[in-house]
Design a protein around this motif. Structure first.
Motif, PDB file in Angstrom:
ATOM      1  N   ARG A 159      43.212  33.669  59.641  1.00  0.00           N
ATOM      2  CA  ARG A 159      42.491  32.815  60.581  1.00  0.00           C
ATOM      3  C   ARG A 159      41.323  33.551  61.246  1.00  0.00           C
ATOM      4  O   ARG A 159      40.361  32.910  61.692  1.00  0.00           O
ATOM      5  N   ALA A 160      41.388  34.888  61.312  1.00  0.00           N
ATOM      6  CA  ALA A 160      40.276  35.659  61.867  1.00  0.00           C
ATOM      7  C   ALA A 160      39.034  35.543  60.990  1.00  0.00           C
ATOM      8  O   ALA A 160      37.911  35.763  61.460  1.00  0.00           O
ATOM      9  N   ILE A 161      39.225  35.192  59.723  1.00  0.00           N
ATOM     10  CA  ILE A 161      38.103  34.987  58.802  1.00  0.00           C
ATOM     11  C   ILE A 161      37.776  33.506  58.664  1.00  0.00           C
ATOM     12  O   ILE A 161      36.618  33.098  58.771  1.00  0.00           O
ATOM     13  N   SER A 162      38.810  32.691  58.433  1.00  0.00           N
ATOM     14  CA  SER A 162      38.580  31.260  58.202  1.00  0.00           C
ATOM     15  C   SER A 162      38.049  30.558  59.449  1.00  0.00           C
ATOM     16  O   SER A 162      37.249  29.613  59.347  1.00  0.00           O
ATOM     17  N   GLY A 163      38.468  31.025  60.643  1.00  0.00           N
ATOM     18  CA  GLY A 163      38.001  30.396  61.881  1.00  0.00           C
ATOM     19  C   GLY A 163      36.495  30.507  62.067  1.00  0.00           C
ATOM     20  O   GLY A 163      35.803  29.489  62.178  1.00  0.00           O
ATOM     21  N   PRO A 164      35.947  31.737  62.094  1.00  0.00           N
ATOM     22  CA  PRO A 164      34.490  31.872  62.228  1.00  0.00           C
ATOM     23  C   PRO A 164      33.718  31.186  61.099  1.00  0.00           C
ATOM     24  O   PRO A 164      32.660  30.601  61.334  1.00  0.00           O
ATOM     25  N   LEU A 165      34.233  31.257  59.863  1.00  0.00           N
ATOM     26  CA  LEU A 165      33.557  30.596  58.742  1.00  0.00           C
ATOM     27  C   LEU A 165      33.473  29.091  58.972  1.00  0.00           C
ATOM     28  O   LEU A 165      32.441  28.466  58.676  1.00  0.00           O
ATOM     29  N   THR A 166      34.535  28.506  59.504  1.00  0.00           N
ATOM     30  CA  THR A 166      34.534  27.063  59.775  1.00  0.00           C
ATOM     31  C   THR A 166      33.497  26.694  60.816  1.00  0.00           C
ATOM     32  O   THR A 166      32.705  25.765  60.626  1.00  0.00           O
ATOM     33  N   ILE A 167      33.482  27.425  61.924  1.00  0.00           N
ATOM     34  CA  ILE A 167      32.548  27.107  63.007  1.00  0.00           C
ATOM     35  C   ILE A 167      31.106  27.345  62.559  1.00  0.00           C
ATOM     36  O   ILE A 167      30.208  26.552  62.880  1.00  0.00           O
ATOM     37  N   ILE A 168      30.870  28.405  61.803  1.00  0.00           N
ATOM     38  CA  ILE A 168      29.521  28.682  61.305  1.00  0.00           C
ATOM     39  C   ILE A 168      29.075  27.570  60.361  1.00  0.00           C
ATOM     40  O   ILE A 168      27.923  27.108  60.428  1.00  0.00           O
ATOM     41  N   PHE A 169      29.975  27.111  59.486  1.00  0.00           N
ATOM     42  CA  PHE A 169      29.629  26.038  58.557  1.00  0.00           C
ATOM     43  C   PHE A 169      29.274  24.757  59.311  1.00  0.00           C
ATOM     44  O   PHE A 169      28.280  24.086  58.999  1.00  0.00           O
TER      45      PHE A 169
END
Length: 215
Positions: A159-169
């Motif tokens: 989630r430390a990776i998928s979370g920022p990727l989601t918000i950036i997308f």
């Protein structure tokens, strides 16, 4: 703080302004819903469920749109669009993949609803950018569902990776397709001015020291 930051927007980097717009969109909608819920609580004595569930902590598009962002709209679209189309699709393509057309159809309906809202704000012919924003997110969410089914229990992003990727997308595609029509027609400037007035009104008329449990 966001409203005051706009006063120096000429000196801010476009990415900073984009971040402010994303935060403003979230906070503005939440503030309006909270203010609308206050009379309901005062008159009828019960609280309306929160309409946002910390969307900045979303770990995927499915999590963001289905469980965290504007839950009132989600609760409307799920029984009226998603579930009926999923049931129909299950009879045609099977239950395993029935969610995919249901997801995309739900996002298309949401996009068209936003086109109506944009027309109300701008009074100009639709450019369909916001519809494409929701179509893109619908397709990506459907792909995400497929990938999750394919890699279950074998590989998973932390989630430390998928979370920022989601918000950036969400932020980048919002800058590409969600905000442009509003910015071209000066709606962002009008909204900033109106919310400056709202902030001043709230500061003057709503007490800051609320009893515990009422904040």
């Amino acid at each position: 703080m966001i409203i005051r930051a706009y006063e120096r927007r000429s000196n801010l980097h476009p990415y900073v302004i984009l971040a402010l717009y994303c935060c403003h969109t979230y906070l503005a909608v939440e503030i309006v819903l909270v203010l609308a819920a206050a009379p309901v609580q005062a008159i009828f004595g019960f609280e309306i469920e929160p309409q946002f569930n910390e969307p900045y902590f979303a770990t995927s598009l499915q999590d963001f749109w289905g469980h965290r962002w504007n839950l009132m709209v989600t609760s409307i679209l799920r029984p009226t669009i998603y579930i009926p189309i999923r049931c129909i699709s299950a009879n045609v393509i099977g239950s395993r993949w029935a969610a995919l057309p249901a997801i995309i159809s739900t996002f298309i309906v949401s996009g068209l609803a936003h086109e109506v809202i944009y027309f109300y704000f701008t009074r100009v012919h639709p450019t369909w950018e916001v519809t494409w924003f929701f179509i893109l997110h619908g397709v990506c969410t459907a792909i995400e569902v497929v990938v999750k089914k394919a890699v279950t229990n074998r590989w998973w992003l932390h989630r430390a990776i998928s979370g920022p990727l989601t918000i950036i997308f969400v932020a980048v595609t919002g800058d590409w397709l969600f905000f442009p029509q509003l910015i071209r027609n000066g709606v962002d400037i009008k909204v900033i001015e109106e919310y400056s007035i709202l902030v001043d009104f709230v500061k003057v008329n709503i007490p800051l020291h609320l009893p515990l449990g009422k904040s």
